[in-house]
Write a protein that holds these residues in place. Structure first.
Motif, PDB file in Angstrom:
ATOM      1  N   TRP A  40       0.850  -1.190   0.000  1.00 34.15           N
ATOM      2  CA  TRP A  40       0.000   0.000   0.000  1.00 34.15           C
ATOM      3  C   TRP A  40       0.886   1.240   0.000  1.00 34.15           C
ATOM      4  O   TRP A  40       1.660   1.460   0.928  1.00 34.15           O
ATOM      5  CB  TRP A  40      -0.909   0.030   1.220  1.00 34.15           C
ATOM      6  N   ASP A  41       0.768   2.041  -1.057  1.00 38.46           N
ATOM      7  CA  ASP A  41       1.523   3.294  -1.170  1.00 38.46           C
ATOM      8  C   ASP A  41       0.642   4.440  -0.690  1.00 38.46           C
ATOM      9  O   ASP A  41      -0.390   4.729  -1.295  1.00 38.46           O
ATOM     10  CB  ASP A  41       1.951   3.515  -2.626  1.00 38.46           C
ATOM     11  N   GLY A  42       1.056   5.078   0.400  1.00 36.82           N
ATOM     12  CA  GLY A  42       0.243   6.130   0.997  1.00 36.82           C
ATOM     13  C   GLY A  42       0.096   7.370   0.145  1.00 36.82           C
ATOM     14  O   GLY A  42      -0.821   8.173   0.372  1.00 36.82           O
ATOM     15  N   GLU A  44      -0.655   7.253  -2.956  1.00 38.03           N
ATOM     16  CA  GLU A  44      -1.656   6.952  -3.981  1.00 38.03           C
ATOM     17  C   GLU A  44      -3.032   6.644  -3.402  1.00 38.03           C
ATOM     18  O   GLU A  44      -3.981   6.413  -4.150  1.00 38.03           O
ATOM     19  CB  GLU A  44      -1.183   5.756  -4.818  1.00 38.03           C
ATOM     20  N   ARG A  45      -3.137   6.624  -2.082  1.00 42.72           N
ATOM     21  CA  ARG A  45      -4.411   6.292  -1.446  1.00 42.72           C
ATOM     22  C   ARG A  45      -5.432   7.414  -1.646  1.00 42.72           C
ATOM     23  O   ARG A  45      -5.105   8.603  -1.629  1.00 42.72           O
ATOM     24  CB  ARG A  45      -4.211   6.040   0.059  1.00 42.72           C
ATOM     25  N   LYS A  46      -6.692   7.041  -1.775  1.00 43.79           N
ATOM     26  CA  LYS A  46      -7.754   8.000  -2.050  1.00 43.79           C
ATOM     27  C   LYS A  46      -8.547   8.408  -0.807  1.00 43.79           C
ATOM     28  O   LYS A  46      -9.382   9.300  -0.867  1.00 43.79           O
ATOM     29  CB  LYS A  46      -8.732   7.399  -3.080  1.00 43.79           C
ATOM     30  N   GLU A  47      -8.273   7.736   0.341  1.00 41.34           N
ATOM     31  CA  GLU A  47      -9.051   8.024   1.552  1.00 41.34           C
ATOM     32  C   GLU A  47      -8.514   9.291   2.239  1.00 41.34           C
ATOM     33  O   GLU A  47      -7.879   9.235   3.277  1.00 41.34           O
ATOM     34  CB  GLU A  47      -8.992   6.843   2.524  1.00 41.34           C
ATOM     35  N   LEU A  82      -3.620   9.402   5.674  1.00 44.64           N
ATOM     36  CA  LEU A  82      -3.793   9.249   4.235  1.00 44.64           C
ATOM     37  C   LEU A  82      -4.310  10.550   3.617  1.00 44.64           C
ATOM     38  O   LEU A  82      -5.234  11.150   4.162  1.00 44.64           O
ATOM     39  CB  LEU A  82      -4.790   8.128   3.938  1.00 44.64           C
ATOM     40  N   PRO A  83      -3.720  10.938   2.482  1.00 48.42           N
ATOM     41  CA  PRO A  83      -2.495  10.378   1.905  1.00 48.42           C
ATOM     42  C   PRO A  83      -1.254  10.976   2.583  1.00 48.42           C
ATOM     43  O   PRO A  83      -1.329  12.056   3.176  1.00 48.42           O
ATOM     44  CB  PRO A  83      -2.585  10.835   0.444  1.00 48.42           C
ATOM     45  N   CYS A  87       4.825   3.819   2.696  1.00 51.88           N
ATOM     46  CA  CYS A  87       4.454   2.615   1.962  1.00 51.88           C
ATOM     47  C   CYS A  87       4.677   1.421   2.866  1.00 51.88           C
ATOM     48  O   CYS A  87       5.772   1.249   3.422  1.00 51.88           O
ATOM     49  CB  CYS A  87       5.313   2.480   0.700  1.00 51.88           C
ATOM     50  N   THR A 103      -9.091   1.888  10.736  1.00 48.68           N
ATOM     51  CA  THR A 103      -8.958   3.131   9.983  1.00 48.68           C
ATOM     52  C   THR A 103     -10.027   4.111  10.450  1.00 48.68           C
ATOM     53  O   THR A 103     -11.218   3.780  10.476  1.00 48.68           O
ATOM     54  CB  THR A 103      -9.096   2.888   8.466  1.00 48.68           C
TER      55      THR A 103
END
Length: 295
Positions: A40-42, A44-47, A82-83, A87, A103
């Motif tokens: 998981w790349d932080g 690129e996260r959408k949250e 996030l973001p 990672c 989360t």
């Protein structure tokens, strides 16, 4: 090769002003990852605005924050938003990473996240029986059994988790690190041997003090007598065993160190408020991996 992973994951999509203003629950889960594609790349996260707390139960994972990489083994947790530039992943040298996570989102969640990370950093160390980790497992049990069905309830659980973290890192951790040696030895002995028929005399012997001085020191330090502390350890483990319907009350009593089922029931009711039979019968099991939504 198809990835092998085992998990119980829960997503929450509730509406309510308190969720954004105070704290909301976005997701919750326990997973085992065995393939190195897990990553998981932080950045690129959408949250956007979410906060991830992830705790390693077994195996080994890794997280890179900025230009620093940290190996995560049993007892290690990380707290990230996030973001952001981080990672986390299953590294090549590891065959398995088992973890639990929660989360959160909301203004107060952000505030307390910033306080914790500013003082203690994003990489944290906690024992499995610490209050924040037990809170996550209670939430998992709640999601798996009766469910979490509305926003106010989810907000309360999210905020409670943050308070458990604040309390642990500001008070409980410091207290445990500064326990008198005799008390620390006694607690370790009880946690390892609760399933056997240990007595106060056994605990006192481990402490190295006289019974009189040990009782006074333990009660002053832990704010309860050693036998009451032992009873709470046993009841905690009994609550987990009660989920196994095939076990009788007598069997559970023996598993947690009581030779008499009636006495076990009395102790359980004194601490929890209901008998172990009533506690078990009020649990209604539901399928796992559910998404709880209100409209």
């Amino acid at each position: 090769m198809k990835e092998k992973f085992f998990h119980s994951t829960y997503g929450f999509r509730f509406k309510g002003e308190q969720l954004e203003r105070v704290a909301g629950l976005l997701s919750l889960g326990k997973e085992v990852r065995t393939e190195h594609s897990y990553r998981w790349d932080g950045r690129e996260r959408k949250e956007k605005g979410a906060i991830v707390f992830q705790y390693t139960l077994n195996g080994q994972g890794a997280i890179t924050i900025g230009d620093k990489t940290t190996t995560l083994t049993k007892g290690h947790a990380f707290f990230v938003k996030l973001p952001s530039d981080h990672c986390y992943y299953l590294p090549k040298e590891s065959d398995l990473w088992e973890f639990a996570y929660i989360t959160l989102y909301g203004q107060e969640a952000q505030t307390y996240y910033e306080k914790i990370v500013a003082k203690h950093g994003p990489i944290l160390t906690l024992p499995t029986d610490s209050t924040p980790i037990k809170h996550i497992f209670r939430l998992l049990e709640k999601a798996e059994t009766t469910g979490i069905s509305q926003g106010y309830e989810a907000s309360g659980y999210a905020y409670s988790f943050l308070m458990e973290c604040m309390s642990y890192f500001e008070h409980e951790k410091e207290r445990k690190e500064n326990l008198p040696i005799a008390v620390a030895k006694a607690i370790t002995f009880m946690e390892k041997n609760y399933a056997t028929d240990i007595t106060l005399d056994h605990i006192v012997e481990v402490s190295g003090l006289s019974k009189y001085h040990f009782n006074r020191l333990f009660k002053r330090t832990m704010e309860e007598p050693p036998i009451q502390y032992l009873a709470k350890i046993r009841v905690h483990h009994a609550m987990e065993l009660l989920q196994q319907k095939e076990l009788s009350m007598e069997e559970i009593a023996r598993e947690v160190g009581y030779t008499n089922g009636n006495y076990f029931s009395k102790v359980f009711k004194n601490i929890i408020g209901v008998t172990p039979s009533n506690y078990r019968n009020t649990q209604s099991y539901m399928p796992v991996d559910r998404l709880f939504i209100d409209y």
